[in-house]
Write an enzyme that holds these catalytic residues in place. Structure first.
Site, mmCIF file in Angstrom:
data_model
loop_
_atom_site.group_PDB
_atom_site.id
_atom_site.type_symbol
_atom_site.label_atom_id
_atom_site.label_comp_id
_atom_site.label_asym_id
_atom_site.label_seq_id
_atom_site.Cartn_x
_atom_site.Cartn_y
_atom_site.Cartn_z
ATOM 1 N N SER A 1 0.825 -1.210 0.000
ATOM 2 C CA SER A 1 0.000 0.000 0.000
ATOM 3 C C SER A 1 0.860 1.260 0.000
ATOM 4 O O SER A 1 0.343 2.346 -0.239
ATOM 5 C CB SER A 1 -0.871 0.009 1.253
ATOM 6 O OG SER A 1 -0.025 -0.014 2.390
ATOM 7 N N THR B 1 -1.207 -7.369 5.078
ATOM 8 C CA THR B 1 -2.659 -7.236 5.025
ATOM 9 C C THR B 1 -3.200 -7.941 3.781
ATOM 10 O O THR B 1 -4.134 -8.739 3.863
ATOM 11 C CB THR B 1 -3.054 -5.742 5.007
ATOM 12 O OG1 THR B 1 -2.391 -5.092 6.101
ATOM 13 C CG2 THR B 1 -4.534 -5.567 5.124
ATOM 14 N N CYS C 1 3.927 -6.222 9.696
ATOM 15 C CA CYS C 1 3.558 -5.233 8.683
ATOM 16 C C CYS C 1 4.870 -4.777 8.071
ATOM 17 O O CYS C 1 5.839 -4.521 8.802
ATOM 18 C CB CYS C 1 2.824 -4.063 9.332
ATOM 19 S SG CYS C 1 2.625 -2.637 8.234
ATOM 20 N N THR C 2 4.916 -4.696 6.762
ATOM 21 C CA THR C 2 6.202 -4.429 6.104
ATOM 22 C C THR C 2 6.714 -3.006 6.350
ATOM 23 O O THR C 2 7.869 -2.712 6.056
ATOM 24 C CB THR C 2 6.099 -4.697 4.592
ATOM 25 O OG1 THR C 2 4.974 -3.973 4.066
ATOM 26 C CG2 THR C 2 5.921 -6.181 4.322
ATOM 27 N N CYS D 1 3.067 -7.122 1.536
ATOM 28 C CA CYS D 1 2.051 -6.496 2.373
ATOM 29 C C CYS D 1 1.367 -7.616 3.156
ATOM 30 O O CYS D 1 0.806 -8.538 2.552
ATOM 31 C CB CYS D 1 1.040 -5.777 1.476
ATOM 32 S SG CYS D 1 -0.379 -5.128 2.377
HETATM 33 N N1 DGL Z 1 2.499 -2.561 4.775
HETATM 34 C C1 DGL Z 1 1.240 -3.204 4.820
HETATM 35 C C2 DGL Z 1 1.251 -4.477 5.613
HETATM 36 O O1 DGL Z 1 2.257 -5.136 5.666
HETATM 37 C C3 DGL Z 1 -0.023 -2.439 5.025
HETATM 38 C C4 DGL Z 1 -0.026 -1.117 5.653
HETATM 39 C C5 DGL Z 1 -1.383 -0.445 5.480
HETATM 40 O O2 DGL Z 1 -1.614 0.077 4.399
HETATM 41 O O3 DGL Z 1 -2.204 -0.478 6.410
HETATM 42 O O4 DGL Z 1 0.248 -4.892 6.141
#
Ligand code: DGL
Length: 262
Positions: A10, A74, A182-183, A72
């Site tokens: 994202s 998510t 979360c990345t 990501c």
């Molecule tokens: N970097 C993403 C992840 O690993 C999502 C961050 C987001 O847009 O909420 O979940």
């Protein structure tokens, strides 16, 4: 067939995965899509994210990408399985990798910090319990951490206090391992470690993803090692962020969603 990897997130978070991949596989061409116009993914509905991710995967396939990385958590937790059913391009997510590393290292409970969508999907809990069903897993949703990181990543340093507030519910006495689920979070790994103390080991799933990409690279011919970055948000802002993170000049192109029903 040259190795052409499509990596998406994202926002800036997936660049932490790109960085790890480049340490192991320097000759692959990487197309990176940051869906910054729709950030955050962590609180959006599965229906909405399905449209965005289908569009992104279509773009990758149109550009003849032959390996796709869901950088990501998510998107991995909500959509990877569904997308694999409808597409032939091989796809790798980040959650199996994180669960693998965490269960190999943990002697006590495992904490997972991630977006609300990732935590409430229980994807980490399930993946960890498939590997070790007796280990306790504590999922802690962080509602603001992604926004803090996106906002502050071009500054000299990240502010500690708001990060500490986000981590307030982590049960430090019950765990010895904390997954950065979360990345975006590896960008504040130093700050998180300062808050948890050195005795908690932090897990960055990207380290294992990169090894998987290295393993798969044997099946491809070498590309030129280019990195092509696209964003659905502001090019100028994303360029500044990407350069701050990667420490190199970056050219950023516009990514336009083919269909947008939300
Ligand atoms: N970097 C993403 C992840 O690993 C999502 C961050 C987001 O847009 O909420 O979940």
């Amino acid at each position: 067939m040259n190795m052409r990897i499509g990596v998406f997130d994202s926002g800036i978070g997936g660049l932490t995965v790109v960085q790890e991949i480049q340490k192991y596989v320097s000759h692959a061409d990487i197309l990176y899509i940051a869906d910054s116009g729709n950030l955050p993914y962590g609180t959006k509905s599965k229906e909405e994210l399905t449209v965005y991710v289908h569009n992104i995967l279509d773009s990758f396939e149109a550009q003849e990408v032959n390996l796709i990385i869901f950088a990501c958590n998510t998107a991995t937790s909500l959509l990877l399985e569904d997308m694999r059913k409808s597409r032939e391009t091989p796809m790798i997510g980040v959650i199996e990798a994180g669960a693998y590393l965490a269960t190999r290292r943990a002697k006590k409970g495992i904490g997972v910090i991630a977006t609300p969508n990732t935590i409430f999907s229980k994807a980490y809990e399930d993946a960890i319990h498939r590997k070790n069903e007796s280990i306790d897993v504590y999922g802690i949703p962080c509602f603001e951490l992604v926004n803090i990181i996106e906002r502050e990543c071009t500054q000299e340093s990240y502010p500690l206090y708001p990060i500490k507030q986000e981590l307030g519910a982590v049960p430090l006495s019950r765990i010895d391992t904390l997954v950065l689920g979360c990345t975006h979070y590896p960008l504040v790994e130093k700050e998180i470690q300062q808050i948890t103390g050195e005795e908690i080991q932090l897990i960055n799933p990207a380290l294992e993803v990169a090894k998987e990409v290295l393993y798969l690279s044997a099946h491809y011919e070498k590309g030129e090692g280019g990195l092509y970055i696209y964003t659905s948000g502001s090019i100028v802002q994303f360029q500044a962020k990407a350069e701050a993170i990667l420490g190199q000049n970056c050219k950023v192109y516009k990514y336009i969603h083919k269909e947008k029903s939300f």
